[in-house]
Design a protein around this motif. Structure first.
Motif, short mmCIF file in Angstrom:
data_model
loop_
_atom_site.label_atom_id
_atom_site.label_comp_id
_atom_site.label_asym_id
_atom_site.label_seq_id
_atom_site.Cartn_x
_atom_site.Cartn_y
_atom_site.Cartn_z
N GLY A 72 2.68 9.33 39.27
CA GLY A 72 2.38 10.71 39.75
C GLY A 72 2.22 10.98 41.05
N TRP A 73 2.66 12.03 41.31
CA TRP A 73 2.94 12.41 42.94
C TRP A 73 2.79 13.88 42.86
CZ3 TRP A 73 2.65 10.62 47.65
CH2 TRP A 73 3.09 11.23 48.43
N GLN A 78 -16.22 2.94 50.24
CA GLN A 78 -17.74 2.97 50.76
C GLN A 78 -18.81 3.00 49.84
OE1 GLN A 78 -15.86 5.76 54.44
NE2 GLN A 78 -16.70 6.84 53.00
N GLY A 79 -18.56 1.91 49.10
CA GLY A 79 -19.75 1.44 48.01
C GLY A 79 -19.66 2.28 46.85
N ARG A 80 -18.53 3.33 46.56
CA ARG A 80 -18.57 3.82 45.37
C ARG A 80 -17.04 3.58 44.54
NH1 ARG A 80 -20.40 9.99 47.34
NH2 ARG A 80 -19.56 10.21 44.89
N VAL A 81 -17.14 3.83 43.32
CA VAL A 81 -15.90 3.45 42.71
C VAL A 81 -15.26 4.56 42.03
CG1 VAL A 81 -15.23 1.86 40.53
CG2 VAL A 81 -17.11 1.22 42.15
N TYR A 82 -14.10 4.76 41.89
CA TYR A 82 -13.43 5.88 41.50
C TYR A 82 -12.03 5.26 40.84
CZ TYR A 82 -15.62 8.28 45.29
OH TYR A 82 -16.47 8.68 46.14
N SER A 83 -11.55 5.99 39.71
CA SER A 83 -10.46 5.71 39.08
C SER A 83 -9.49 6.95 39.23
CB SER A 83 -10.84 5.79 37.45
OG SER A 83 -11.79 4.57 37.16
N PRO A 84 -8.06 6.52 39.01
CA PRO A 84 -6.98 7.43 39.03
C PRO A 84 -7.09 8.69 38.09
CG PRO A 84 -6.15 5.72 38.04
CD PRO A 84 -7.59 5.13 38.57
N PRO A 85 -6.71 9.91 38.51
CA PRO A 85 -5.92 10.22 39.63
C PRO A 85 -6.70 10.29 40.98
CG PRO A 85 -6.22 12.21 38.32
CD PRO A 85 -6.98 10.91 37.42
N TYR A 86 -5.96 9.81 42.21
CA TYR A 86 -6.58 9.73 43.20
C TYR A 86 -6.16 11.24 44.22
CZ TYR A 86 -7.43 4.93 42.00
OH TYR A 86 -7.81 3.91 41.30
N LYS A 87 -6.91 11.74 44.70
CA LYS A 87 -6.70 12.91 45.62
C LYS A 87 -7.01 12.90 47.16
CE LYS A 87 -7.10 18.08 45.58
NZ LYS A 87 -7.65 19.25 44.89
N VAL A 88 -6.32 12.74 47.84
CA VAL A 88 -6.33 12.72 49.38
C VAL A 88 -6.05 14.03 49.94
CG1 VAL A 88 -5.46 11.59 51.32
CG2 VAL A 88 -5.29 10.37 49.26
N LEU A 92 -2.01 11.15 43.65
CA LEU A 92 -1.39 10.01 43.05
C LEU A 92 -2.24 9.59 41.73
CD1 LEU A 92 -1.94 9.40 46.33
CD2 LEU A 92 -0.09 7.82 45.93
N ASP A 93 -1.20 9.24 40.84
CA ASP A 93 -1.65 8.78 39.47
C ASP A 93 -0.92 7.84 38.97
OD1 ASP A 93 -3.15 8.78 37.33
OD2 ASP A 93 -2.80 10.70 36.56
N ASP A 94 -1.55 7.11 37.98
CA ASP A 94 -0.79 5.91 37.21
C ASP A 94 0.46 6.61 36.11
OD1 ASP A 94 -2.35 4.30 38.32
OD2 ASP A 94 -3.62 3.80 36.68
N ALA A 95 1.29 5.68 35.97
CA ALA A 95 2.20 6.26 34.95
C ALA A 95 1.61 5.81 33.50
CB ALA A 95 3.52 5.42 35.32
N PRO A 96 2.33 6.67 32.57
CA PRO A 96 1.81 6.32 31.07
C PRO A 96 1.81 4.87 30.89
CG PRO A 96 3.04 8.27 31.34
CD PRO A 96 3.17 7.69 32.75
N SER A 97 1.16 4.28 30.30
CA SER A 97 0.89 2.77 29.78
C SER A 97 2.57 2.23 29.25
CB SER A 97 -0.05 2.14 29.06
OG SER A 97 -0.33 3.17 27.89
N ASP A 98 3.17 3.33 28.34
CA ASP A 98 4.10 3.15 27.74
C ASP A 98 5.39 3.71 28.41
OD1 ASP A 98 3.61 5.76 27.23
OD2 ASP A 98 4.12 5.75 25.34
N ALA A 99 5.29 3.95 29.51
CA ALA A 99 6.57 4.41 30.34
C ALA A 99 7.78 3.41 30.37
CB ALA A 99 6.24 4.71 31.93
#
Length: 245
Positions: free
Chosen positions: A218-219, A176-186, A109-116
């Motif tokens: 994003g998908w 769990q105590g750690r920080v992540y930014s997109p895109p996220y992978k499951v 999953l991911d963010d859309a472009p900021s100018d979408a």
């Protein structure tokens, strides 16, 4: 008499100018000659968060290595039978502390472009919140994969267990105590067909897909032939549980 009546007005005027001067001086001193609208403080906070996240990752790795040594020594000296060892292995797999391998499925999953802009006729133009991944989106994917019979799931590089909590602050994941930014992978290990059906059947994911179509969130779903998930190596802090007999 006239002078006595005018003097308080003059004093009040001088007080106003003095107060205004004090306000300007405090503002200048705070800014220290720089733009007080600068994001420098926020950047420093972001750097601090990232540094703490890296430190937590290092501590997790160190704790995992020590725990592995302790487990190895305990297993060597336990005197358990083969049947007891098999039972223990099964419990460890169920708890998520052992690595698991097999066919699986991954969702990104991911963010859309900021100018979408709206890509579907009749859909309103997006607000800022329409263009980012939210906590409920990640939770929807995880819940659907469990529903589809996943034997194990990880988000990014961390294995999920029963006490794992998926939390987002803005568009940043704290896991769990750690920080992540997109895109996220499951990533999940399990029957690919069942996992795919569970994703397709989820009402929350169906809602998310409307935003994918409308604004370009994003998908992506991949089906790797072999997936290996690491065992959970962090601490386990239980608050509401009873030992299993």
């Amino acid at each position: 008499m006239t002078r006595l009546r005018i003097r308080p007005v003059r004093l009040a005027t001088l007080g106003v100018f003095a107060l205004a001067g004090l306000i300007f001086w405090v503002s200048f001193n705070t800014a220290q000659g720089t733009n007080i609208r600068s994001d420098d403080s926020m950047l420093r906070l972001s750097d601090l968060i990232q540094e703490r996240s890296r430190k937590n990752a290092e501590l997790d790795a160190s704790a995992a290595a020590v725990r592995a040594q302790v487990d190895s020594l305990a297993k060597r000296d336990s005197g358990s039978s083969a049947a007891e060892e098999r039972k223990l292995t099964g419990l460890e797999k169920a708890a998520g502390t052992r690595k698991v391998t097999g066919e699986g499925l991954s969702v990104t999953l991911d963010d859309a472009p900021s100018d979408a802009t709206a890509q579907v006729p009749g859909v309103p133009e997006p607000q800022a919140n329409d263009l980012v991944i939210h906590q409920q989106d990640l939770q929807a994917v995880v819940n659907a994969l469990w529903q589809g019979g996943a034997k194990g799931i990880k988000i990014m590089d961390q294995r999920l267990i029963s006490t794992s909590a998926v939390r987002c602050v803005g568009n940043t994941l704290i896991l769990q105590g750690r920080v992540y930014s997109p895109p996220y992978k499951v990533t999940a290990v399990g029957d690919q067909e069942k996992l795919r059906r569970a994703l397709d059947a989820s009402p929350a994911i169906q809602n998310y897909m409307q935003y994918v179509d409308a604004y370009g969130l994003g998908w992506k779903v991949d089906e790797p032939k072999a997936v290996t998930l690491p065992g959970y190596s962090g601490t386990v802090d239980l608050h509401y549980a009873q030992p299993k007999e």
